[in-house]
Design a protein around this motif. Structure first.
Motif, mmCIF file in Angstrom:
data_model
loop_
_atom_site.group_PDB
_atom_site.id
_atom_site.type_symbol
_atom_site.label_atom_id
_atom_site.label_comp_id
_atom_site.label_asym_id
_atom_site.label_seq_id
_atom_site.Cartn_x
_atom_site.Cartn_y
_atom_site.Cartn_z
ATOM 1 N N PHE A 197 52.241 42.606 38.980
ATOM 2 C CA PHE A 197 51.605 42.176 40.223
ATOM 3 C C PHE A 197 50.084 42.256 40.130
ATOM 4 N N TYR A 227 46.608 44.737 43.905
ATOM 5 C CA TYR A 227 47.795 43.966 43.550
ATOM 6 C C TYR A 227 47.923 42.739 44.454
ATOM 7 N N THR A 228 48.638 41.737 43.948
ATOM 8 C CA THR A 228 49.011 40.575 44.742
ATOM 9 C C THR A 228 50.528 40.420 44.657
ATOM 10 N N ILE A 229 51.194 40.418 45.816
ATOM 11 C CA ILE A 229 52.650 40.338 45.845
ATOM 12 C C ILE A 229 53.061 39.137 46.682
ATOM 13 N N LYS A 238 48.966 50.582 49.356
ATOM 14 C CA LYS A 238 50.130 50.747 48.485
ATOM 15 C C LYS A 238 51.058 51.879 48.925
ATOM 16 N N LEU A 253 55.292 50.459 49.003
ATOM 17 C CA LEU A 253 54.945 49.355 48.124
ATOM 18 C C LEU A 253 54.703 49.853 46.697
ATOM 19 N N SER A 309 59.633 47.808 39.639
ATOM 20 C CA SER A 309 59.803 46.401 39.287
ATOM 21 C C SER A 309 59.374 46.128 37.845
ATOM 22 N N ILE A 360 56.619 48.674 43.295
ATOM 23 C CA ILE A 360 55.854 48.091 42.192
ATOM 24 C C ILE A 360 56.169 48.809 40.884
ATOM 25 N N ASP A 362 58.819 38.048 46.695
ATOM 26 C CA ASP A 362 59.075 39.289 45.962
ATOM 27 C C ASP A 362 59.332 40.455 46.911
ATOM 28 N N ILE A 363 58.612 40.443 48.030
ATOM 29 C CA ILE A 363 58.786 41.529 49.001
ATOM 30 C C ILE A 363 60.212 41.552 49.547
ATOM 31 N N ASN A 417 51.083 35.338 50.235
ATOM 32 C CA ASN A 417 50.943 36.554 49.453
ATOM 33 C C ASN A 417 50.453 37.727 50.293
#
Length: 442
Positions: free
Chosen positions: A199, A172-174, A135, A188, A195, A192, A178-179, A160
């Motif tokens: 996530f 987290y899963t992004i 992260k 990251l 946002s 997060i 979204d990236i 993802n």
């Protein structure tokens, strides 16, 4: 053969799809398959083999050398590598052993790891290839690293990014989409926090039953699910294409089981093996049919007195059996889709019984009038009408109850349900019809 050659010559390898090639191969005569398989680009032959029905795998093994088979395995994703090796072992254990020996250590370790999971465990269906980041990484750096891995073909079908901590635990899963709207100059974690989206990962555990994973995919409309171990450490992912395959397999298995047919035996194309499996259920059907015959035999005197009963008996049993199969099919399918909870079991039974009684009353009136006019015996019409209502009720009730009972006993509701139900509707249909005839007409 010409069609395959035309397809291969008119497409670049990157444009070819394994399912298209598999479709062409299935239209060829068996005598042409060995030559045809040798024409397929070696980096696609593994995917093509897995897209074909099981019986074609013999031709793949015959057509390719050990080195070519080994190369085909290396071109597959980890979950497909395991499936390919399992198919190869079933065809020729010696060749499978040779292929495994010349694989690189990484592929060997991945296949061995996946082999440790049971057939019903989620881990057996996951891919070990995942794209992860910490992260505190800058988004720009993550994107550049992903592009480098993708160009090197080390990553495929990535939707993802999985964020893990220093101990590889999933945080987290992004989604890659979204990236793209993140601030590339920030980490990251900063993105997060800024946002409004969540996530938090929807993950599965490698020891979970695969049916639970399938249910979650459908319930949450997932395209990919990260898989963690009991400690929360990311170990792989399951993608929607694997889930589609599992759903198809489960649906096929249910249809076969309802008909008293073993799905694995049927897919092997071995006549004796498939015939033996079918004979097992046919033997059970034989004994139940004998039971129904005993019921008829106990009313032999009644049938001799009124020949019309022998003519009308099949109508009662046949319609009752069809009503039962309708209820059984609906309930079994709803159970498979997870649409029936324990609390809703009574509602399902009430619905099926209500439908059966309504239809039973309708067809009882119709058949009662027909039978009364046909044989000029009004009371015979009353007998068959009452018998049909009784049999329709029994068929609807047990068509719903039998699969619900099997599920409670942790037995696949599709297995044996139709045999039990057919026996009940035949016995009740004959007994009620002949019993009422004896009581009312004699």
């Amino acid at each position: 053969m010409n069609r395959l050659e035309e397809y291969l010559s008119s497409h670049e390898t990157s444009e070819m799809h394994p399912s298209d090639i598999a479709k062409i191969l299935k239209e060829l005569e068996d005598s042409d398959l060995n030559e045809a398989i040798k024409l397929i680009p070696k980096d696609l032959v593994g995917d093509v083999a897995l897209a074909l029905p099981d019986r074609y795998f013999d031709f793949v093994v015959e057509s390719l050398s050990v080195d070519e088979l080994s190369y085909a395995v290396t071109e597959l994703e980890s979950d497909d590598q395991l499936e390919f090796m399992q198919e190869l072992e079933e065809v020729n254990e010696n060749v499978a052993s040779q292929v495994f020996e010349i694989l690189d250590e990484e592929d060997k370790q991945e296949i061995t790891k996946l082999q440790t999971y049971g057939e019903e465990e989620a881990g057996a269906y996951m891919q070990l290839e995942v794209f992860t980041a910490k992260k505190n990484e800058i988004v720009q750096d993550v994107i550049e690293r992903f592009a480098k891995l993708r160009r090197a073909n080390e990553l495929e079908n990535i939707q993802n990014l999985f964020i893990t901590d220093n101990n590889a635990k999933l945080q987290y899963t992004i989604g890659l989409d979204d990236i793209l709207i993140f601030d590339f100059s920030k980490t990251l974690e900063q993105n997060i926090e800024l946002s409004e989206d969540s996530f938090e990962p929807k993950s599965g555990v490698d020891s979970d039953n695969i049916k639970t994973i399938v249910h979650d995919f459908k319930q949450y409309d997932l395209s990919v699910m990260p898989i963690v171990n009991s400690y929360g450490i990311l170990v792989g992912r399951i993608t929607s294409d694997d889930i589609y395959d599992i759903i198809n397999e489960q649906a096929t298995e249910q249809m076969y089981n309802l008909a008293g047919v073993d799905d694995e035996a049927e897919e092997d194309y071995e006549i004796l093996k498939a015939g033996k499996k079918r004979a097992t259920w046919l033997s059970l059907n034989l004994f139940t049919a004998i039971g129904a015959s005993f019921v008829i035999g106990s009313f032999a005197a009644t049938i001799e007195s009124i020949i019309a009963l022998a003519i009308l008996m099949p109508i009662v049993a046949s319609l009752g059996g069809n009503v039962g199969i309708q209820s059984l099919t609906v309930v079994v399918r709803q159970l498979a889709l997870g649409e029936v909870s324990k609390r809703e079991a009574k509602r399902v039974v009430k619905k099926e019984v209500a439908i059966s009684i309504i239809n039973g009353s309708l067809f009882a009136i119709i058949m009662g009038i027909i039978a009364g006019v046909w044989f000029n015996m009004p009371l015979l019409g009353v007998v068959i009408a009452l018998s049909m209502i009784i049999n329709f009720f029994v068929a609807g009730f047990f068509g719903a109850v039998i699969p619900l009972f099997f599920r409670k006993m942790n037995i696949d509701p599709a297995i044996g349900s139709s045999v039990v139900l057919t026996t009940l509707t035949d016995v009740v249909g004959f007994f009620s019809f002949l019993g009422l005839a004896t009581y009312i007409l004699l």
